[in-house]
Design an enzyme around this catalytic site. Sequence first.
Site, mmCIF file in Angstrom:
data_model
loop_
_atom_site.group_PDB
_atom_site.id
_atom_site.type_symbol
_atom_site.label_atom_id
_atom_site.label_comp_id
_atom_site.label_asym_id
_atom_site.label_seq_id
_atom_site.Cartn_x
_atom_site.Cartn_y
_atom_site.Cartn_z
ATOM 1 N N LYS A 1 23.823 128.417 66.203
ATOM 2 C CA LYS A 1 22.477 127.495 66.921
ATOM 3 C C LYS A 1 22.375 127.856 68.452
ATOM 4 O O LYS A 1 21.793 128.273 69.073
ATOM 5 C CB LYS A 1 21.826 127.204 66.147
ATOM 6 C CG LYS A 1 21.222 127.101 64.431
ATOM 7 C CD LYS A 1 20.445 125.493 63.744
ATOM 8 C CE LYS A 1 21.132 125.794 62.100
ATOM 9 N NZ LYS A 1 20.837 124.891 62.144
ATOM 10 N N GLN B 1 18.889 118.283 61.688
ATOM 11 C CA GLN B 1 20.001 119.217 60.972
ATOM 12 C C GLN B 1 20.283 118.495 59.336
ATOM 13 O O GLN B 1 20.232 116.698 59.495
ATOM 14 C CB GLN B 1 21.345 119.089 61.302
ATOM 15 C CG GLN B 1 22.017 120.337 60.426
ATOM 16 C CD GLN B 1 22.272 121.916 60.786
ATOM 17 O OE1 GLN B 1 21.911 123.171 61.480
ATOM 18 N NE2 GLN B 1 22.944 122.129 59.685
ATOM 19 N N ASP C 1 11.712 124.660 61.700
ATOM 20 C CA ASP C 1 12.037 124.344 60.551
ATOM 21 C C ASP C 1 11.256 124.826 59.568
ATOM 22 O O ASP C 1 11.531 125.324 58.402
ATOM 23 C CB ASP C 1 13.220 123.568 60.433
ATOM 24 C CG ASP C 1 14.507 123.741 60.370
ATOM 25 O OD1 ASP C 1 14.583 125.078 60.592
ATOM 26 O OD2 ASP C 1 15.728 122.908 60.363
#
Length: 921
Positions: A42, A86, A111
């Site tokens: 990322k 994460q 997300d």
Amino acid sequence: QVRERLKKQVVEMKEKFPGFRPGLAILQVGNRDDSNLYINMKLKAAAEIGISANHIKLPNTATEADVLKCIASLNGDPAVHGFIVQLPLDSDKPINTEKITNAVAPEKDVDGLSSINAGKLSRGDLGDCFIPCTPKGCMELIRQTGIQVAGKRAVVVGRSKIVGAPMHDLLLWNHATVTTCHSKTSTLAEEVGKADILVVAAGKAEMVKGEWIKPGAIVIDCGINHVPDSTKASGKRVVGDVAYSTAKEKASYITPVPGGVGPMTVAMLMQSTVESAQRFLEKFQPGKWNIQYNQLTLKVPVPSDIEISQSCIPKPIDQVAKEVGLLPDEVELYGQTKAKVHLSALKRLKNQPDGKYIVVTGITPTPLGEGKSTTTVGLVQALGAHLHQNVFACVRQPSQGPTFGIKGGAAGGGYCQVIPMEEFNLHLTGDIHAITAANNLVAAAVDARIFHELTQTDQALYNRLVPSVNGVRKFSDIQIRRLQKLGINKTDPTALTKEEVNLFVRLDIDPGTITWQRVLDTNDRFLRKITIGQSPTEKGFSRMAQFDITVSSEIMAVLALSDGLDDMKKRLGRMVVASSKRGEPVTTDDLGVTGALAVLMKDAVKPNLMQTLEGTPVFVHAGPFANIAHGNSSVLADKIALKLVGEEGFVVTEAGFGADIGMEKFFNIKCRYSGLRPHVVVLVATVRALKMHGGGPAVTAGVPLPKEYMEENLQLLAKGCSNLNKQIQNARMFGVPVVVAVNAFKTDTKAELALVVQLAKEAGAFEAVECTHWAEGGKGAVALAQAVQRASQTPSNFRFLYNVELPVIDKIRLIAQQIYGASDIELLPEAQEKVSVYTKQGFGNLPICMAKTHLSLSHDPERKGAPTGFILPIRDIRASVGAGFLYPLVGTMSTMPGLPTRPCFYDIDLDPASGEVNGLF
């Protein structure tokens, strides 16, 4: 293709908004190898596209509270547009993942995992939410095939919140007929065989067989599983949820594992971040605050200050902080209406350009004051609430002495106030109390050290200063510094010779040279001269001493001139309290008290955030005297404010007393130490004060004004404008444009106000403007604000009046002649001696802070107008070495005011029922 498109979009953003970059934050808990791998992918993708990515890594010992605190900070950071946590959270402590994902601000939840974004997706609000990146990537892959989704039969295998459930919703709202299956579906093969579009995210290796798949179907495999493989070095290989080798024979399109959905998921994360940045730019113009202003309800006649203040409901101070771009962890709330701002904000904003720096000063005032504070507040209300500019006021904190004595409050007045005024004028956040404690600790240390040195031998002193703890002696850091100052380069306490012990333990303070006094934040004339040490326990050691008011303490000046905690600590350690009998300066560091002072002042160094009546932000920080100190609010408040307002914004600060005192010190002391350069001087003038300078009768507090001030008198006014002329010249001497604010009173006539405006322009003012802000708030200062805007666009050729390398006498003479209009100076014997002492001690290169009356340009308060040809007498010179200036005493003055016959506290009261303060003005 997606990355190339995003690159172009980011370049366009940067071209349209220079200095802007989309920001992505990735919060990781623990150190899982798979998480590290995904995060690196990322970060690499973000760098390639031009996104500013920040990886925040918390240890696996992090608690849920630690993670939530970090999330709150990132939610409030305007530079972060996309923010992901994460998963999984690799912590030794129990953490509720649902609670964590829902803590992320929905507008930054790229997300798409928060309940709010999931709810919007399920409801079909696709344009107003973030979609989880894997389903979004799957949908992009399906679109790339060119097949129309509408009307097709779609089957989703899996029902997770991250892939399965949102994939179902996404296909449904793209008009597919959707069936969701899972590992417990009994007719799974049959359902899969009906699918035109098949998305599998079950987490089970090769669960979907190739023979199940409808010929020509589109197959998206989201699974990542490891199966044994002896041919691989690792002993295993990665496979998906679909048996790829057989499925590819029947599918028209199929994603491989690895290398299919994974890279698209990362690309969609980047796309969502760019989309979030675009939404941010649509909502917030970079550099412009999205601020809510308060609407004033003006009344005629204007009510009392306290009535106006209490009639206005202030915004919650955390809202003000958010509006101006401060992060949650940079703000320390003190109730609902005031807060401290951490210095970490300055560090975060260090690369931001500064705004325009405006100083408000005045002509030589009457004892009533001419409205500098009111004008400061009126100007920022006009710039902010009416002209919609980013603007901060930076003002001094008032002493409680004058508040309860003769002056009353200092929050401005009328419809131009800092609110709540009772909070502003009383304890605020306790900074002045901290200064009182720190100052008096030094005073106690001075007398205690003299006492102990008089009553103990060298060895006894040494044993107490460097005690043996469990048989071991050790110097503290501050004692090591003292040894180095003495030229003793030893760190072992047992290695000092008798002579070195004597030098170390004996400061040998000469009581007659002590300049450090005790302080109290109350006007008390009976403490101006006292005798201390009367108790028998002091064994006959007594001396004459005095109390000063707290705001005259050098520690207050240190606070105001420090540019950080480290600088403040160094300045506190440099403060000189006396001389030794050998004529050497004795500092607080010699006393060993520096660290303790820094501890007492560690919170006071943070600026205090408040607001004006119209909702513009204010920093209230530090309040040094304007005679024996420099009379300006803190450097730190100015620096933080200048960063927050941005390049096109304004910071308006106020200098105490008239331009000959506060402004001169603002330029020659404050700007010298801060490195900041002002853009405009706003010079406040009143018809009342100018008539006084023209020869009008004395103006006395508490006594009705004589008729000369109530009736039009253009001749008297024109004569008094000599003072205005001189103060304009004083400001222009520093190379800064001057805007004159004529603070209008109801007794002023139009002809009088017009005459002041005319004569101000003729004297060299950039502009002169009539102001009615006291009665009308910011609306009454709009013309002033517009003049300040125009003046700030002109070149400011700022320069200091003198070089600090000049001899002390020459610097004093330059100020006296250039600023005051004196023909020369006369140093009395005590002052001459101090010049010699301070030069010898190495303090001759400090700036000069003249301590003289504010009621005249000369040393004589009765000499009005713009006197010339006088000799300025300097009776003494003192040093504030920690603050960083020498202050010559011109005439006599008290650093401990007294209470008048009828103090203000007669009018101040508390309503027990409501808890409201009454009578403060």
